[in-house]
Design an enzyme around this catalytic site. Structure first.
Site, short mmCIF file in Angstrom:
data_model
loop_
_atom_site.label_atom_id
_atom_site.label_comp_id
_atom_site.label_asym_id
_atom_site.label_seq_id
_atom_site.Cartn_x
_atom_site.Cartn_y
_atom_site.Cartn_z
CG ASP A 32 -2.15 0.88 1.04
OD1 ASP A 32 -3.26 0.33 1.02
OD2 ASP A 32 -2.00 2.12 0.89
CG LEU A 34 0.72 3.84 3.93
CD1 LEU A 34 1.72 4.15 5.04
CD2 LEU A 34 -0.41 2.97 4.48
CE1 TYR A 141 -12.00 4.07 -9.48
CE2 TYR A 141 -14.35 4.27 -9.94
CZ TYR A 141 -13.31 3.65 -9.27
OH TYR A 141 -13.57 2.62 -8.41
CE LYS A 145 -10.50 0.81 -9.99
NZ LYS A 145 -9.81 -0.12 -9.10
N GLY A 269 -18.86 13.46 -13.67
CA GLY A 269 -18.86 12.05 -14.06
C GLY A 269 -19.88 11.21 -13.33
N1 NAD Z 1 -15.61 1.36 -2.12
C1 NAD Z 1 -16.35 1.19 -3.20
O1 NAD Z 1 -17.58 1.42 -3.18
C2 NAD Z 1 -15.73 0.69 -4.47
C3 NAD Z 1 -16.57 0.48 -5.59
C4 NAD Z 1 -16.00 0.03 -6.78
C5 NAD Z 1 -14.65 -0.25 -6.84
N2 NAD Z 1 -13.86 -0.02 -5.75
C6 NAD Z 1 -12.43 -0.30 -5.89
O2 NAD Z 1 -12.00 -1.07 -4.79
C7 NAD Z 1 -10.68 -0.70 -4.43
C8 NAD Z 1 -10.60 -0.39 -2.94
O3 NAD Z 1 -11.47 0.69 -2.64
P1 NAD Z 1 -11.65 1.20 -1.16
O4 NAD Z 1 -13.04 1.68 -1.04
O5 NAD Z 1 -11.15 0.18 -0.21
O6 NAD Z 1 -10.71 2.48 -1.18
P2 NAD Z 1 -9.55 2.89 -0.16
O7 NAD Z 1 -9.11 4.24 -0.61
O8 NAD Z 1 -10.00 2.73 1.25
O9 NAD Z 1 -8.42 1.81 -0.46
C9 NAD Z 1 -7.52 1.91 -1.52
C10 NAD Z 1 -6.14 1.60 -0.94
O10 NAD Z 1 -5.20 1.55 -2.03
C11 NAD Z 1 -4.05 2.33 -1.67
N3 NAD Z 1 -3.48 2.79 -2.94
C12 NAD Z 1 -4.02 3.63 -3.83
N4 NAD Z 1 -3.24 3.74 -4.91
C13 NAD Z 1 -2.17 2.92 -4.70
C14 NAD Z 1 -1.03 2.61 -5.46
N5 NAD Z 1 -0.81 3.14 -6.66
N6 NAD Z 1 -0.12 1.74 -4.93
C15 NAD Z 1 -0.32 1.20 -3.71
N7 NAD Z 1 -1.41 1.46 -2.95
C16 NAD Z 1 -2.31 2.31 -3.44
C17 NAD Z 1 -4.57 3.42 -0.77
O11 NAD Z 1 -3.60 3.98 0.07
C18 NAD Z 1 -5.66 2.68 0.00
O12 NAD Z 1 -5.13 2.08 1.17
C19 NAD Z 1 -10.28 0.47 -5.31
O13 NAD Z 1 -9.48 0.00 -6.37
C20 NAD Z 1 -11.60 0.97 -5.84
O14 NAD Z 1 -11.49 1.57 -7.10
C21 NAD Z 1 -14.37 0.44 -4.58
#
Ligand code: NAD
Length: 312
Positions: A32, A34, A141, A145, A269
């Site tokens: 991560d 962070l 975004y 993806k 968006g």
């Molecule tokens: N929460 C939702 O409703 C939702 C819906 C669709 C997709 N997602 C996808 O699920 C994943 C997790 O989402 P979340 O809600 O837990 O978000 P979050 O922000 O809590 O978690 C994402 C984590 O990834 C880390 N991170 C980001 N870019 C990084 C990189 N380049 N290298 C290393 N670490 C990196 C961040 O520090 C964070 O800890 C994401 O990819 C998001 O696009 C989430």
């Protein structure tokens, strides 16, 4: 016992997934940067690398044992933020995936699971949306993806079987209450606890499909073993249509104070509405009984109250 690599393990979904895999007795290495995650979220027992998945040099630091699966959860997860800096978004949401796929190949790992999103679909009619629908994302975004999903499809020719889970709106305990640009439920809940007021960007008749975190973790865990050759795309949602107004009603009805609700502006968006067809999730991942919104919100608010009590 299996060896897994989980990216984004300091975030909401990645930490819950890493914790579950560790609880089941597996070895979990995690990455991560962070950027939106917190060290405190990391479950005990994971070997953690602080680094960016879009940085090629980072891959030297990962424990080099052979992984049974890579679960790529890390990413910038806000459509709104992707408009601030589309280049950053494509680095974190697309380049990262390419580098991880390359790492999988050199590591000999043949199973790759990815946190994709409903945002790949774009504007759709008010019917359950299945995975065969055309994708025309409305945000940078969603574009990044979708690119990642295609990279996974291309990598199947090198023998990597992949599953892209298209997550709809995920909510629940552990969601980031400080990030007011991502997560409709967490944004509303955070505002309610902070100010007894919720400011909604966009109309109350927009609608979504809200899924509880534990069901999402089940989807990831079950997809590890539901291996079919090639690359799969599966919606992860409840199939239930909930308007923003209905969501607000559930949230405020469970609060012990009156809550003022205001509406203003909109988010770049943002789509009017989307809900999922979940036949594939049921048939392939075996997930049939997702938690209903009333129960899920109750659990989430109990968690927020416990966090506030600990901080008081
Ligand atoms: N929460 C939702 O409703 C939702 C819906 C669709 C997709 N997602 C996808 O699920 C994943 C997790 O989402 P979340 O809600 O837990 O978000 P979050 O922000 O809590 O978690 C994402 C984590 O990834 C880390 N991170 C980001 N870019 C990084 C990189 N380049 N290298 C290393 N670490 C990196 C961040 O520090 C964070 O800890 C994401 O990819 C998001 O696009 C989430």
């Amino acid at each position: 016992m299996a060896n897994y690599l989980v990216t984004g393990a300091a975030g909401f979904i990645g930490s819950a997934l890493a914790r579950r895999l560790l609880d089941e007795g597996h070895q979990v290495a995690s990455i991560d940067n962070l950027s939106t995650g917190f060290l405190d979220n990391l479950p005990a027992g994971t070997s953690f690398v602080e680094g960016d998945c879009a940085d090629p040099a980072m891959y030297q630091k990962i424990p080099q044992h052979k992984y049974d699966a890579i679960l790529h959860i890390a990413g910038q997860s806000s459509g709104e933020v992707s408009f601030d800096d589309p280049i950053y978004d494509i680095r974190t949401n697309a380049e990262s995936t390419l580098l991880l796929l390359k790492f999988a190949l050199t590591n000999g790992c043949r199973r790759f699971i990815f946190a994709s999103t409903m945002s790949v679909y774009g504007v759709k009619p008010d019917i359950p949306i299945d995975e065969d629908q055309d994708c025309a994302p409305e945000s940078f975004y969603g574009v990044a993806k979708l690119a990642s999903e295609h990279y996974m499809r291309i990598y199947q020719q090198y023998g990597i079987d992949s599953t892209a889970l298209r997550l709809f709106n995920v909510y629940g305990p552990g969601q980031n209450l400080k990030n007011l640009r991502q997560g409709m439920v967490s944004i509303f809940v955070a505002q309610m606890f902070e100010d007894a007021a919720i400011q909604v960007k966009g109309s109350a008749d927009r609608y979504r499909d809200f899924i509880y975190i534990d069901d999402v973790v089940d989807a990831f865990v079950n997809s590890i073993d539901c291996r079919t050759a090639g690359s799969q795309v599966i919606n992860v949602a409840t199939g239930v249509r909930t308007s923003v107004g209905e969501l607000l009603q559930v949230i405020v009805s469970k609060h012990d104070q009156a809550v003022e609700i205001g509406y203003s502006g909109s988010t770049s968006g943002d789509i009017h509405g989307i809900r999922a067809e979940v036949v594939k999730m049921r048939e392939i991942l075996g997930i049939n009984n997702t938690l209903d919104l009333e129960q899920g919100i109750t659990k989430m608010l109990d968690w927020v109250r416990a966090v506030h009590d600990r901080q008081a």
